[in-house]
Scaffold this motif. Structure first.
Motif, short mmCIF file in Angstrom:
data_model
loop_
_atom_site.label_atom_id
_atom_site.label_comp_id
_atom_site.label_asym_id
_atom_site.label_seq_id
_atom_site.Cartn_x
_atom_site.Cartn_y
_atom_site.Cartn_z
N PRO A 96 0.84 -1.20 0.00
CA PRO A 96 0.00 0.00 0.00
C PRO A 96 0.88 1.25 0.00
O PRO A 96 2.04 1.20 0.38
CB PRO A 96 -0.75 -0.11 1.33
N THR A 118 -1.46 5.04 3.77
CA THR A 118 -2.31 3.93 4.20
C THR A 118 -1.58 3.07 5.23
O THR A 118 -2.15 2.70 6.26
CB THR A 118 -2.67 3.05 2.97
N LYS A 164 -1.09 4.92 8.58
CA LYS A 164 -2.32 5.10 9.37
C LYS A 164 -2.42 4.08 10.50
O LYS A 164 -2.73 4.41 11.64
CB LYS A 164 -3.52 4.96 8.43
N GLU A 165 -2.11 2.83 10.16
CA GLU A 165 -2.20 1.75 11.15
C GLU A 165 -1.24 1.97 12.31
O GLU A 165 -1.61 1.80 13.47
CB GLU A 165 -1.82 0.43 10.47
N ASP A 199 2.79 2.15 -6.19
CA ASP A 199 2.13 3.10 -5.29
C ASP A 199 3.03 3.51 -4.14
O ASP A 199 3.11 4.68 -3.78
CB ASP A 199 0.85 2.47 -4.71
N SER A 206 4.66 7.24 -3.48
CA SER A 206 4.18 7.99 -2.31
C SER A 206 5.30 8.36 -1.34
O SER A 206 5.14 9.25 -0.51
CB SER A 206 3.11 7.18 -1.56
N ASN A 241 -0.64 13.31 4.03
CA ASN A 241 -0.35 12.35 5.10
C ASN A 241 -1.04 12.82 6.36
O ASN A 241 -0.41 13.04 7.40
CB ASN A 241 1.17 12.24 5.30
N ASP A 273 -2.90 11.58 8.65
CA ASP A 273 -2.85 10.87 9.93
C ASP A 273 -1.57 11.18 10.70
O ASP A 273 -1.61 11.47 11.89
CB ASP A 273 -2.96 9.36 9.71
#
Ligand code: SF4
Lengths: 516, 251
Positions: free
Chosen positions: A25, A29, A32-33, A377, A381, B188, B190
């Motif tokens: 990912p 993404t 975030k976790e 991706d 990013s 970004n 978060d």
């Protein structure tokens, strides 16, 4: 470099996918976790802040730090500028000292060479010194496919390997693991790989270290083949150097009969004198030590002492392509000290796995998209995984201007343009998913070139300000999910100035400007 | 001395009070300030998001607007850093792309004449006591561009320390980024929000009434986070504190 690290207080990490760019990912993404895992946050915060402060103290002891940093930068730049010449010199001196030099253009070729060399010895086991280059090419997996077991001997790497995990830090690969988990991993997994963990193993650092020592000792004494990387290679003598803290490196480099070193071509310095600079800057930047406990240096082979056979595999794997880029090439100065990770506020919160590569943190954000390209991706990013705060550049012992390279790579992502891939000049296409942003940037540029239009826009906003909500729907939620929008003022500054500073409201020059 | 105020597009549109404060402060110190109406944006957002070629016309526009002034003062560390650090780079890159030296030559003269507000006060005007009065407990957040790109050092703190009635308290983790970072705050969000929350918690821990910084972009992010977290600390730009006097206090 490697450092001893024995884990953090308890939490459970998520299970992690392998570092295969197309399947990963994008950074936001993945981050975030990690951001939502309070224990991971606390652990990373504690670990990075501790080493950050220690590094600052170790560096501040040296009055000539700025000069050492500049010298490091210049030595690396000079070497990179003449890399072709110095590599040939290295090949000559390694060969003269009894070593064999192999050239690997990419990961597959390097893996093929190393696998072939191990098979030729007839052995099915190798011991490994912690090495970023072999992780970059996925050597352990390649060896396993040929039935060869590669045993990691660095404590943190052992934890990662036994836990079927991925490293999340350059220096302390198991920074995301806590002591309780390490105990569990040792207890459950060691027996499958060799000597089992002692009965009733506790999670104290001393007991964990002893368990690892006993487990590894068996491997060292049995191994006929050692695999290493190197922190530096000295062209004039063909000497390789490994800087480490645990002594496992010294064992792997001296006990086996065959030693295979896989080293990125940028790890070169011309002379021993150049090494002197990095002997000072690397340990202080890395483990905050004045000197690392073990510095092993070897030159080819010596009768009756150390390995009888020595192979050096020189790895390109995207480095020559990176070297071709005027701005991006400075990433090749990196000596993998990890200081930039430890000061990075983004790394501290996102953790190492979010970077989708063996190179996490700020250096990973500029290295991976260059070595691997920006097609996936995750790689497209990574240049955005930074607030451009500049803390990384400030601590980097070879003065890599990471923010400059990040912005440069953002340009490559949104605009495409010339680059070198696998040695050939190519024109990259802009990455997907930036069309709306590109249009907005163009519109903003147009407005900012036309002050009259800007004024009209501001007046419209002020006039309708009571209609503007403090939170936004759709993509605007990325801002307003956690932050209120500022209140729009009744009039922008320029209206106030016009009213109060210019009789009649407008000066002739401005009227002209406004009509453009 | 002909001094121009480069307010920046963000301040012009969203923070006119900061602009008025700069004008009031500099006027009080005997500086004649002009606000060239054709000014817009320095191009920082374009540049930092990867649209360097779009930033070039904005840099040329900036030079056209400000070239006749002896000094250009801006109450934004990041916009000052754009001009001082990155305009020369725009010129270099254009040259490297075979587009000649015209851009570098056009931008060169304005680079050394552009000053961030606290630099202008301390280095150019040579004052640290600006005659301000602000009877509050204040903690100062040195923004990243001010700290690391411009090297503002202790200038802002010296100015704040000289303000009568002001009690300056140290901010823990002061040198850590607040998490704004332009488009980073959205791309970004978060990680950005986590950084912002930590900054706000650190500010709260000081017991200060006011968190002061020399850049409203960062204060927009920090302030927006503060509002959401319902903290009692409020964000104030340093210009507004320095402009505040006993006769005309900042409310
Ligand atoms: S980029 Fe600089 S600070 Fe980061 S690991 Fe490499 S040498 Fe160290």
């Amino acid at each position: 470099m490697s450092g001893t690290f024995i884990g953090m207080p308890a939490f459970s990490p998520p299970t992690l996918p392998a570092f295969s760019p197309p399947t990963l990912p994008a950074f936001p993404t993945a981050a975030k976790e990690a951001v939502r895992n309070p224990t991971l946050r606390r652990n990373l915060r504690y670990a990075t802040h501790t080493i950050r402060a220690k590094r600052a103290a170790a560096v501040s002891e040296l009055d000539d730090w700025a000069a050492l940093r500049e010298a490091g930068r210049q030595i690396k730049d000079h070497t990179l500028r003449h890399l072709d010449r110095y590599l040939l010199q290295l090949e000559e001196s390694v060969t003269a000292a009894g070593g064999v030099v192999h050239w690997a253009a990419d990961a597959d070729e390097a893996n093929r060479i190393v696998t072939g060399l191990v098979k030729a010895t007839g052995e099915s086991e190798v011991v490994k010194v912690k090495s970023m280059a072999t992780q970059e090419i996925g050597l352990n997996e390649a060896l396993a496919a040929e039935g060869i077991h590669a045993y990691e001997t660095d404590l943190a790497e052992l934890i990662v390997q036994l836990g079927r995990d991925r490293p999340s830090h350059i220096l302390v690969p198991a920074i995301h693991r806590n002591r309780g988990e390490i105990r569990d991993i040792f207890t459950h997994e060691m027996s499958e790989w060799g000597r089992p963990a002692p009965e009733g193993l506790s999670d104290t650092p001393a007991e964990l270290a002893e368990a690892a020592r006993l487990h590894l000792r068996e491997k060292f004494l049995r191994a006929k083949v050692g695999i290493s990387g190197a922190n530096f290679m000295v062209a004039e003598t063909g000497t390789l150097a490994v800087f480490e803290s645990e002594g496992n490196g010294r064992m792997c480099l001296t006990l086996p009969e065959t030693l295979i070193s896989v080293v990125g071509i940028e790890k070169l310095v011309p002379t021993w004198r150049d090494l002197e600079v990095f002997l000072q800057t690397l340990p202080r930047s890395s483990t905050a030590e004045r000197m690392n406990p073990y510095t092993s240096m070897w030159t080819g082979t010596t009768d009756d002492d150390g390995p009888r056979t020595f192979h050096l595999v020189l790895l390109d794997n995207g480095r020559t392509d990176t070297l071709a880029d005027r701005v991006g090439r400075q990433a090749l100065r990196c000596i993998r000290c990890s200081a930039c990770l430890n000061v990075c506020p983004v790394y501290e919160r996102a953790g190492g796995h979010a970077y989708g590569s063996v190179y996490p943190g700020p250096i990973g954000a500029i290295l991976s998209p260059q070595l691997r390209g920006t097609a996936s991706d995750i790689d497209a990013s990574l240049p955005y995984a930074s607030s451009l705060c500049g803390a990384c550049y400030e601590v980097c012992p070879v003065a890599i201007d990471i923010p400059e390279v990040l912005v440069h790579l953002r340009e490559r992502v949104v605009e495409g343009g010339p680059a070198v891939r696998q040695g050939a000049k190519v024109t990259l296409r802009p990455a997907r998913g930036h069309a709306a942003e590109r249009a907005a940037m163009r519109a903003a540029r147009w407005t900012f070139r036309h002050p009259g239009a800007l004024r009209a826009g501001q007046r419209l906003a002020s006039g309708t300000r009571r209609l503007v909500p403090r939170t936004l729907p759709g993509p605007g939620r990325a801002w307003s999910a956690t932050r209120d929008l500022p209140k729009l003022p009744p009039e922008p500054f320029r209206e106030w100035w016009r009213r109060t500073h210019r009789p009649g409201g407008q000066a002739p020059a401005d009227r002209q400007e406004d009509q453009r | 001395m002909r001094v121009a105020l480069f307010l920046t597009c963000v301040n012009d549109t969203l923070y006119p009070d900061t602009g008025r404060a700069v004008v009031k402060l500099l006027t009080r110190l005997g500086v004649e300030v002009d606000f060239p109406m054709a000014q817009t944006c320095c191009g920082q957002a374009h540049y930092n998001t990867g649209y360097r070629h779009q930033a070039e016309p904005l840099a040329r526009h900036f030079s056209d607007v400000f070239k006749d002034y002896e000094a250009i003062v801006t109450p934004s560390g990041s916009c000052a850093a754009m001009v001082r650090e990155l305009y020369p780079r725009l010129g270099d890159r254009a040259r490297a792309e075979g587009r000649g030296t015209a851009l570098a030559e056009q931008l060169a003269p304005i680079v050394p004449r552009t000053h961030e507000l606290t630099e202008f006060l301390v280095d150019v005007l040579g004052v640290t006591d600006v005659g301000a009065y602000f009877p509050h407990t204040v903690t100062y957040h040195p923004t990243c561009h001010g700290l690391r790109a411009l090297g503002l050092g202790d200038r802002p703190r010296r100015l704040l320390s000289a303000v009568r009635g002001l009690d300056l308290v140290e901010l823990p983790g002061a040198e850590e980024c607040c998490g704004f970072g332009g488009t980073f705050a959205v791309k970004n969000s978060d990680v950005s929000a986590a950084m912002g929350t930590d900054k706000v918690r650190n500010a709260e821990s000081t017991g200060a009434e006011v968190l002061c910084a020399a850049d409203n972009s960062c204060l927009m992010h920090i302030g927006g986070t503060m509002a959401r977290l319902r903290t009692t600390v409020r964000p104030v730009h340093i210009a507004e504190i320095l402009a505040s006097t006993e006769e005309e206090p900042l409310t």
